[in-house]
Write an enzyme that holds these catalytic residues in place. Structure first.
Site, short mmCIF file in Angstrom:
data_model
loop_
_atom_site.label_atom_id
_atom_site.label_comp_id
_atom_site.label_asym_id
_atom_site.label_seq_id
_atom_site.Cartn_x
_atom_site.Cartn_y
_atom_site.Cartn_z
N ARG A 1 7.64 4.61 -6.04
CA ARG A 1 6.57 5.05 -6.92
C ARG A 1 6.00 3.82 -7.65
NH1 ARG A 1 6.28 9.01 -4.40
NH2 ARG A 1 6.29 11.20 -5.08
N GLU B 1 -2.56 4.51 -8.82
CA GLU B 1 -3.15 4.55 -7.48
C GLU B 1 -4.07 5.76 -7.32
OE1 GLU B 1 0.02 6.77 -4.63
OE2 GLU B 1 0.52 4.73 -5.17
N HIS C 1 -0.06 4.33 0.21
CA HIS C 1 0.93 5.42 0.06
C HIS C 1 1.08 6.14 1.39
CE1 HIS C 1 2.82 8.13 -3.23
NE2 HIS C 1 3.50 8.22 -2.09
#
Length: 336
Positions: A234, A263, A303
Site C-alpha cells: 500500500r 494514487e 497498482h
C-alpha cells in the site's frame, strides 16, 4: 421470496457474465465505474454491496444505504471502507484474504529484475536503434541480502522465489514463525537490522495506523547505502517525501513501486478540477508522485501486481463464496 439484491462496482463485462452465471438466485446490478453520488441513487434498496479498491465506502455512503447489511469487497485490503461506520450500523464486511499471494510475489520479482538488470532503459535504447551497453550494467541477485518486511501469504511466496535466486533472506514480522523460517531457510531480525543490512527491501504489509509511513525521514537513516526498495503493498506505508529524499541522497539506488500515496487522485486527476469534487487530497504528494514517476531509477506500475487472469478469477470465486455464506448466515472471511 424476494431475492437478495447486490450491487457490484468496478466490474468488467467478463466479470459480470461470470458473476451472473454463478449467482443465479440473487438480484444483481452492475456498474463499470466506482461508486459515486450519481449511481448511489440507483442502489438505495440493496442488501449487499461489492466494491473494489477505488470505490471509497465512507460514512456518507453507508448512511445513505438504509437496507445495506453486508459488504463483500473484492480485495484483500479494506482501507477504502469505513469499518467504524459499518460497525455502528451493524453492517458486516468480508474480504478476499488470499487470492494473489503468488501473483503479487511474481510482480515483486518483476520489479526487482527490472531494476537489477536495467530492463526498462534497455528497452528504451533498443527502440531508438541504440544497441550500445553504456549505462546498462546490472547486478546479480545471487548472494544479495533480501529484506522481506511481512511474512504473510505474499511474503512467504517472495521468500520462496528468492531462494531460487540463492539470495540471503532477512525477514521481519510482528508474528514470528520459526518453523517456517527453518523450513524456508531465512532469519527473523529486527526491523532496524533488516534496514541496515539489506541490499533490497520489499514490503508486504497491510496498511493501518501502525504501518502508516513506516518508511519515513527518520527510518531513512537506518538504510544501507545504495539499497533498493520495492513496495507492492500500500502506498501509505511509504512517506513520498522520504522516498524522494532517499533518492536524492543516494540512500536508494532505485525504487520499484506498484503503489503510491494518493494514487487514487493521480488516477482521477481530472476530477480535482470539478467543482463538485468533495474529497480531500494532499496536492504536495501528488506533485511529488509526478517527480517520482520521471526518475530514471524508479519503476512504477499502476497498482497492477494483482492483475493476472488467474488471480482475478480467484477473487470472484472467493467473493461468490462470501456472498453465498452470507445468504446462509454462515459467514466466512469476516473483517473484525
Amino acid at each position: 421470496m424476494n431475492k437478495i439484491k447486490i450491487a457490484f462496482f468496478e466490474t468488467e463485462p467478463w466479470e459480470k457474465d461470470y458473476l451472473e452465471s454463478q449467482l443465479r438466485n440473487f438480484d444483481l446490478i452492475f456498474f463499470e465505474e466506482k461508486i459515486n453520488s450519481n449511481n448511489l441513487k440507483k442502489i438505495s434498496d440493496i442488501s449487499v454491496l461489492s466494491p473494489f479498491v477505488y470505490s471509497v465506502i465512507d460514512k456518507k455512503i453507508i448512511g445513505s444505504l438504509k437496507a445495506l447489511k453486508y459488504i463483500a469487497t473484492r480485495s484483500t485490503g479494506f482501507d477504502h471502507i469505513n469499518l467504524k461506520a459499518c460497525r455502528n450500523k451493524k453492517i458486516l464486511v468480508s474480504n478476499v484474504p488470499t487470492y494473489g499471494e503468488n501473483t503479487v510475489a511474481e510482480h515483486t520479482f518483476a520489479l526487482i529484475l527490472d531494476l537489477s538488470r536495467k530492463i526498462y532503459p534497455s528497452l528504451e535504447k533498443t527502440k531508438k536503434g541504440d544497441f550500445s551497453l553504456e549505462g546498462l550494467r546490472g547486478f546479480d541477485l545471487k548472494e544479495k541480502n533480501l529484506g522481506v518486511v511481512g511474512t504473510g501469504n505474499i511474503g512467504r511466496h517472495v521468500i520462496r522465489i528468492a531462494n531460487g535466486f540463492n539470495m540471503k533472506i532477512l525477514a521481519y514480522d510482528i508474528k514470528k514463525d520459526q518453523k517456517l523460517a527453518k523450513k524456508m531457510d531465512f532469519k527473523y531480525v529486527s526491523l532496524d537490522y533488516l534496514f541496515k543490512n539489506s541490499d533490497i527491501i520489499t514490503l508486504h504489509l497491510p496498511y493501518n495506523k501502525s504501518t502508516h509511513h513506516l518508511i519515513n525521514k527518520e527510518s531513512l537513516k537506518l538504510f544501507k547505502k545504495d539499497c533498493y526498495l520495492i513496495n507492492t503493498s500500500r502506498g501509505g506505508i511509504c512517506d513520498t517525501t522520504a522516498l524522494l529524499q532517499g533518492l536524492k541522497n543516494k540512500i536508494f539506488a532505485g525504487l520499484g513501486l506498484d503503489v503510491l500515496e494518493e494514487e487514487y487522485f493521480i488516477k482521477e486527476e481530472r476530477e480535482l478540477l470539478d467543482p463538485d469534487f468533495k474529497k480531500t487530497c494532499d496536492l504536495k504528494t501528488i506533485l511529488q508522485n509526478h517527480i517520482l514517476i520521471n526518475q530514471p531509477n524508479v519503476i512504477i506500475t499502476p497498482h497492477n501486481a494483482f492483475n493476472s487472469k488467474e488471480a482475478l478469477l480467484r477473487i470472484l470465486d472467493t467473493t461468490i463464496e462470501n456472498i453465498n455464506s452470507f445468504s446462509k448466515n454462515k459467514l466466512i472471511n469476516l473483517i473484525k
